[in-house]
Design an enzyme around this catalytic site. Structure first.
Site, PDB file in Angstrom:
ATOM      1  N   SER A  96       0.832  -1.200   0.000  1.00  0.00           N
ATOM      2  CA  SER A  96       0.000   0.000   0.000  1.00  0.00           C
ATOM      3  C   SER A  96       0.873   1.258   0.000  1.00  0.00           C
ATOM      4  O   SER A  96       1.640   1.473  -0.937  1.00  0.00           O
ATOM      5  CB  SER A  96      -0.952  -0.040   1.193  1.00  0.00           C
ATOM      6  OG  SER A  96      -1.962   0.947   1.076  1.00  0.00           O
ATOM      7  N   ASP A 101      -9.956  -4.651  -5.060  1.00  0.00           N
ATOM      8  CA  ASP A 101      -9.296  -3.435  -4.589  1.00  0.00           C
ATOM      9  C   ASP A 101      -9.271  -2.422  -5.730  1.00  0.00           C
ATOM     10  O   ASP A 101      -8.761  -2.729  -6.808  1.00  0.00           O
ATOM     11  CB  ASP A 101      -7.871  -3.779  -4.147  1.00  0.00           C
ATOM     12  CG  ASP A 101      -7.072  -2.584  -3.658  1.00  0.00           C
ATOM     13  OD1 ASP A 101      -7.628  -1.470  -3.596  1.00  0.00           O
ATOM     14  OD2 ASP A 101      -5.889  -2.760  -3.337  1.00  0.00           O
ATOM     15  N   HIS A 135      -8.027  -5.032  -0.440  1.00  0.00           N
ATOM     16  CA  HIS A 135      -6.888  -4.259   0.018  1.00  0.00           C
ATOM     17  C   HIS A 135      -6.604  -4.577   1.489  1.00  0.00           C
ATOM     18  O   HIS A 135      -7.514  -4.625   2.310  1.00  0.00           O
ATOM     19  CB  HIS A 135      -7.186  -2.764  -0.129  1.00  0.00           C
ATOM     20  CG  HIS A 135      -5.980  -1.899   0.032  1.00  0.00           C
ATOM     21  ND1 HIS A 135      -5.117  -1.630  -1.012  1.00  0.00           N
ATOM     22  CD2 HIS A 135      -5.487  -1.227   1.107  1.00  0.00           C
ATOM     23  CE1 HIS A 135      -4.148  -0.832  -0.585  1.00  0.00           C
ATOM     24  NE2 HIS A 135      -4.340  -0.580   0.697  1.00  0.00           N
TER      25      HIS A 135
END
Length: 273
Positions: free
Chosen positions: A130, A212, A242
């Site tokens: 991320s 995601d 995610h």
């Protein structure tokens, strides 16, 4: 909720979502790069190991060495690498580009000090999930510009384009904490997808999740890397969301994602011998 509370909850729930962690040969908390906190995971003794400099996710606001302890242990053992998990400065106390500066300092330290701590200076990779994937992509480009040769960049559902998010949406709360102004989103050090030239950066191992929204950024980044002549292996995992990378105890298929990344890293390190 206040940022401090969000960080506390994130760290507390991390252990539940990851589940039992693996033992490693040794773990050392130390300062690197002029006082930057880090945690070094060694899977075995007496070897000059390849190294992975890893940046945790959490929107540049939450996340810590503790929240990603299970991930670091797993990668150390299964990729056969010494993992340096970096406790970079976070927003909103330290806004862009503080995290980028810390990420770059940690990579240069890892390359320069390898021989002093039993690492293989010729086999250094960067990685993150991320927001950490964002930092890994940024420093991979900086490494190219600075003449540092990295084995690969491991990007797990990375944030690659901050400029496409609306600053009026709730989902952009993270960006409002991290960036100083909206114009920062156009800086390639915040949005690596916007870098004009990607030729010569380290090969990329990109993992994304089918459920995601960021998977489309991963698709586009992989395509741009390939167009620039850079090897980019992109795997999208069906049924995952995610954050799945650190949730193997609660999301079926999440451990497959961890295993795939570690196996790919091991192959990259072996090929670089």
């Amino acid at each position: 909720m206040p940022v401090e509370k969000a960080r506390e909850i994130n760290d507390r729930e991390a252990a539940v979502m990851f589940g039992p962690v693996e033992p490693v040969f040794s773990i050392e908390d130390r300062e690197i790069a002029a006082g930057l906190p880090a945690r070094i995971y060694r899977p075995a003794a007496g070897e000059a190991l390849p190294v992975l400099v890893y940046f945790h996710g959490g929107g540049w606001v939450v996340g810590s060495l503790d929240s990603h302890d299970g991930v670091a242990r797993f990668l150390a053992n299964h990729a056969g690498a010494l993992v340096i998990a970096v406790d970079y400065r976070m927003a909103p106390e330290h806004r862009f580009p503080a995290a980028v500066e810390d990420a770059w300092a940690s990579v240069t330290w890892a390359c320069e000090q390898a021989a002093n701590v039993g690492r293989d200076a010729a086999r250094v990779a960067v990685g993150g999930d991320s927001a950490g994937g964002n930092l890994a992509a940024v420093v991979a480009r900086r490494a190219r510009d600075d003449g540092l040769e990295l084995v690969c960049q491991l990007l797990v559902y990375p944030v690659l384009d901050c400029a496409t998010a609306s600053w009026e949406e709730n989902s952009a709360w993270w960006l409002r904490q991290y960036l100083r102004t909206e114009s920062d989103a156009l800086d390639p050090d915040a949005s690596p997808l916007l870098a004009p030239d990607l030729a010569g950066v380290a090969p990329a191992l990109i993992l994304s999740c089918a459920l995601d929204p960021l998977r489309h950024q991963a698709d586009e980044y992989a395509a741009r890397l390939r167009a620039a002549g850079v090897r980019a292996d992109h795997t999208c995992f069906e049924g995952l969301v995610h954050g799945a990378y650190r949730m193997p105890a609660v999301l079926p298929g999440a451990r497959d994602m961890l295993t795939a990344s570690a196996d790919a890293l091991r192959r990259a390190f072996e090929a670089a011998k």
